[in-house]
Design a protein around this motif. Structure first.
Motif, PDB file in Angstrom:
ATOM      1  N   LYS A  87      37.861  51.155  46.467  1.00 44.18           N
ATOM      2  CA  LYS A  87      38.902  50.153  46.235  1.00 44.18           C
ATOM      3  C   LYS A  87      39.377  49.441  47.399  1.00 44.18           C
ATOM      4  CE  LYS A  87      43.856  49.934  44.558  1.00 44.18           C
ATOM      5  NZ  LYS A  87      45.033  50.816  43.713  1.00 44.18           N
ATOM      6  N   VAL A  88      39.470  50.198  48.660  1.00 43.70           N
ATOM      7  CA  VAL A  88      40.102  49.792  49.889  1.00 43.70           C
ATOM      8  C   VAL A  88      38.919  48.852  50.639  1.00 43.70           C
ATOM      9  CG1 VAL A  88      41.024  50.211  52.145  1.00 43.70           C
ATOM     10  CG2 VAL A  88      41.373  51.869  50.285  1.00 43.70           C
ATOM     11  N   ILE A  89      37.629  49.268  50.395  1.00 42.89           N
ATOM     12  CA  ILE A  89      36.415  48.521  50.833  1.00 42.89           C
ATOM     13  C   ILE A  89      36.602  47.055  50.366  1.00 42.89           C
ATOM     14  CG2 ILE A  89      33.986  47.877  50.919  1.00 42.89           C
ATOM     15  CD1 ILE A  89      33.574  51.033  51.292  1.00 42.89           C
ATOM     16  N   GLU A  90      36.926  46.987  49.220  1.00 44.06           N
ATOM     17  CA  GLU A  90      36.869  45.907  48.627  1.00 44.06           C
ATOM     18  C   GLU A  90      38.174  44.774  48.813  1.00 44.06           C
ATOM     19  OE1 GLU A  90      37.440  43.851  43.936  1.00 44.06           O
ATOM     20  OE2 GLU A  90      36.403  45.637  44.192  1.00 44.06           O
ATOM     21  N   LYS A  91      39.465  45.793  49.067  1.00 44.81           N
ATOM     22  CA  LYS A  91      40.543  45.237  49.533  1.00 44.81           C
ATOM     23  C   LYS A  91      40.302  44.552  51.038  1.00 44.81           C
ATOM     24  CE  LYS A  91      45.302  46.513  51.060  1.00 44.81           C
ATOM     25  NZ  LYS A  91      46.010  47.478  51.315  1.00 44.81           N
ATOM     26  N   ASN A  92      39.655  45.463  51.911  1.00 43.96           N
ATOM     27  CA  ASN A  92      39.316  44.709  53.164  1.00 43.96           C
ATOM     28  C   ASN A  92      38.739  43.505  53.292  1.00 43.96           C
ATOM     29  OD1 ASN A  92      37.060  45.752  55.784  1.00 43.96           O
ATOM     30  ND2 ASN A  92      39.139  44.991  56.101  1.00 43.96           N
ATOM     31  N   TRP A  93      37.621  43.274  52.654  1.00 43.82           N
ATOM     32  CA  TRP A  93      37.136  42.009  52.447  1.00 43.82           C
ATOM     33  C   TRP A  93      37.885  40.879  51.662  1.00 43.82           C
ATOM     34  CZ3 TRP A  93      33.502  41.298  56.056  1.00 43.82           C
ATOM     35  CH2 TRP A  93      32.846  42.390  56.367  1.00 43.82           C
ATOM     36  N   LYS A  94      38.394  41.322  50.592  1.00 38.85           N
ATOM     37  CA  LYS A  94      39.260  40.254  49.866  1.00 38.85           C
ATOM     38  C   LYS A  94      40.313  39.676  50.646  1.00 38.85           C
ATOM     39  CE  LYS A  94      38.611  41.204  45.063  1.00 38.85           C
ATOM     40  NZ  LYS A  94      39.129  41.633  43.782  1.00 38.85           N
ATOM     41  N   GLU A  95      41.091  40.627  51.479  1.00 38.22           N
ATOM     42  CA  GLU A  95      42.027  40.381  52.390  1.00 38.22           C
ATOM     43  C   GLU A  95      41.625  39.263  53.317  1.00 38.22           C
ATOM     44  OE1 GLU A  95      45.362  40.667  51.813  1.00 38.22           O
ATOM     45  OE2 GLU A  95      44.989  41.751  50.020  1.00 38.22           O
ATOM     46  N   SER A  96      40.493  39.485  54.004  1.00 44.10           N
ATOM     47  CA  SER A  96      39.941  38.587  54.967  1.00 44.10           C
ATOM     48  C   SER A  96      39.596  37.375  54.311  1.00 44.10           C
ATOM     49  CB  SER A  96      38.684  39.438  55.455  1.00 44.10           C
ATOM     50  OG  SER A  96      38.792  40.542  56.314  1.00 44.10           O
ATOM     51  N   TYR A  97      39.211  37.320  53.229  1.00 46.26           N
ATOM     52  CA  TYR A  97      38.941  35.985  52.537  1.00 46.26           C
ATOM     53  C   TYR A  97      40.167  35.306  52.425  1.00 46.26           C
ATOM     54  CZ  TYR A  97      38.352  32.769  48.598  1.00 46.26           C
ATOM     55  OH  TYR A  97      38.395  31.814  47.667  1.00 46.26           O
ATOM     56  N   PHE A  98      41.102  36.270  52.071  1.00 43.90           N
ATOM     57  CA  PHE A  98      42.417  35.494  51.273  1.00 43.90           C
ATOM     58  C   PHE A  98      43.310  34.751  52.847  1.00 43.90           C
ATOM     59  CE2 PHE A  98      42.947  38.491  47.779  1.00 43.90           C
ATOM     60  CZ  PHE A  98      42.411  37.877  46.773  1.00 43.90           C
ATOM     61  N   ARG A  99      43.020  35.484  54.016  1.00 39.92           N
ATOM     62  CA  ARG A  99      43.473  34.838  55.228  1.00 39.92           C
ATOM     63  C   ARG A  99      42.876  33.664  55.356  1.00 39.92           C
ATOM     64  NH1 ARG A  99      44.165  40.632  56.096  1.00 39.92           N
ATOM     65  NH2 ARG A  99      42.142  41.037  57.055  1.00 39.92           N
ATOM     66  N   ILE A 100      41.451  33.560  55.061  1.00 43.50           N
ATOM     67  CA  ILE A 100      40.798  32.254  55.308  1.00 43.50           C
ATOM     68  C   ILE A 100      41.412  30.987  54.440  1.00 43.50           C
ATOM     69  CG2 ILE A 100      38.642  31.373  55.405  1.00 43.50           C
ATOM     70  CD1 ILE A 100      37.400  33.653  56.412  1.00 43.50           C
ATOM     71  N   GLN A 101      41.487  31.726  53.085  1.00 41.63           N
ATOM     72  CA  GLN A 101      42.019  30.773  52.206  1.00 41.63           C
ATOM     73  C   GLN A 101      43.294  30.013  52.520  1.00 41.63           C
ATOM     74  OE1 GLN A 101      43.038  32.351  48.341  1.00 41.63           O
ATOM     75  NE2 GLN A 101      41.780  30.813  47.297  1.00 41.63           N
ATOM     76  N   ALA A 102      44.081  30.929  52.943  1.00 42.20           N
ATOM     77  CA  ALA A 102      45.493  30.428  53.293  1.00 42.20           C
ATOM     78  C   ALA A 102      45.120  29.522  54.426  1.00 42.20           C
ATOM     79  CB  ALA A 102      46.334  31.724  53.597  1.00 42.20           C
ATOM     80  N   HIS A 103      44.650  29.675  55.453  1.00 47.38           N
ATOM     81  CA  HIS A 103      44.567  28.646  56.483  1.00 47.38           C
ATOM     82  C   HIS A 103      43.829  27.346  55.935  1.00 47.38           C
ATOM     83  CE1 HIS A 103      42.955  26.826  60.011  1.00 47.38           C
ATOM     84  NE2 HIS A 103      41.719  26.537  59.619  1.00 47.38           N
ATOM     85  N   THR A 104      42.869  27.415  55.093  1.00 49.38           N
ATOM     86  CA  THR A 104      42.353  26.315  54.578  1.00 49.38           C
ATOM     87  C   THR A 104      43.321  25.395  53.808  1.00 49.38           C
ATOM     88  OG1 THR A 104      40.228  27.544  54.252  1.00 49.38           O
ATOM     89  CG2 THR A 104      40.386  25.451  53.148  1.00 49.38           C
TER      90      THR A 104
END
Length: 269
Positions: A240-257
């Motif tokens: 669960k945390v591995i998926e969360k780690n990568w998803k949160e990284s994606y969400f940070r990029i998405q927020a910037h975009t």
């Protein structure tokens, strides 16, 4: 002492028959001493080994991943060949290979450029990576020992240090090292090969966005959560945390975009 490379096969046999064992060992020593170790090349070094094709490919890929060759930059095989001190043939072969892997594009006019980084690609890559990493963890879980957790903790400290110092290349590389601990414990060599190729694209994306996204330090806390779940022997939580780690990284990029689209921010690169 003459290099053994200058001797013919018959001459070497003659030496073997005529010289004492210690003399032959001395000759072999000098032969292997002349074979220099491969030195990783950068923009100021030329290729000196016979594995020209592979090293030309590795250098160009590294330059693209690290942003030395920037998205959209035109690539001229003649200029690259002169930089690396090789003929144009291995450069052309490297560019074809990089095109197959999505690192470069050939335009209808036949000009070759470094592939732009498209936000739409980010989710595609990230979702594949977190899915395959979870599979790797499932396969590696029973092999993870306390020594591996200690190593992961040490690497996570290095990630934090690199982020604090603004060393983006080191931070991204150490982040990759963290995940590689359990990936390398997987028994699936094909899975490791696929992930290795995907990670090059992912590292390129993370370096591109590193200085533009906020809360990048939160990845350190997510790593700590992975370690704690492993220490507790809770595989479900680890996945669960591995998926969360990568998803949160994606969400940070998405927020910037999204902020760039709304005009609140500008891309720095």
């Amino acid at each position: 002492m003459k290099s053994i490379k200058k001797y013919s096969g018959k001459t070497f046999l003659f030496l073997f028959q005529r010289h004492a064992v210690c003399d032959i060992l001395h000759i072999i020593y000098w032969y292997f001493k002349e074979v220099k170790p491969l030195v990783h090349s950068n923009s100021s070094h030329k290729i000196k080994r016979t594995s020209v094709r592979e090293e030309a490919y590795m250098i160009l890929r590294d330059w693209i991943v690290q942003g030395i060759l920037t998205p959209g930059q035109q690539l001229r095989d003649k200029e690259l060949a002169e930089q690396l001190g090789v003929s144009r043939t291995p450069i052309r072969e490297a560019l074809l290979r990089l095109e197959d892997e999505g690192f470069v594009e050939t335009k209808p006019s036949r000009s070759t450029i470094v592939s732009p980084i498209q936000f739409e690609e980010v989710l595609n890559i990230y979702s594949i990576v977190w899915t395959l990493e979870k599979l790797a963890m499932e396969q590696a879980f029973d092999f993870i020992e306390e020594k591996h957790l200690i190593e992961m903790e040490a690497i996570n400290h290095e990630v934090k240090k690199a982020i604090d110092e603004g060393n983006q290349i080191m931070a991204v590389q150490k982040d990759d090292d963290f995940h590689s601990i359990y990936i390398n414990l997987s028994t699936n060599d094909e899975l490791k090969r696929i992930l290795s190729g995907l990670k090059q694209k992912l590292i390129r994306m993370e370096l591109f966005y590193f200085n533009q996204v906020s809360d990048v330090h939160l990845s350190i806390d997510e790593h700590d959560q992975i370690i704690q779940a492993l220490r507790n022997g809770n595989l479900t939580m680890v996945l669960k945390v591995i998926e969360k780690n990568w998803k949160e990284s994606y969400f940070r990029i998405q927020a910037h975009t999204e902020r760039v689209k709304s005009g609140e921010e500008k891309n720095e690169k």
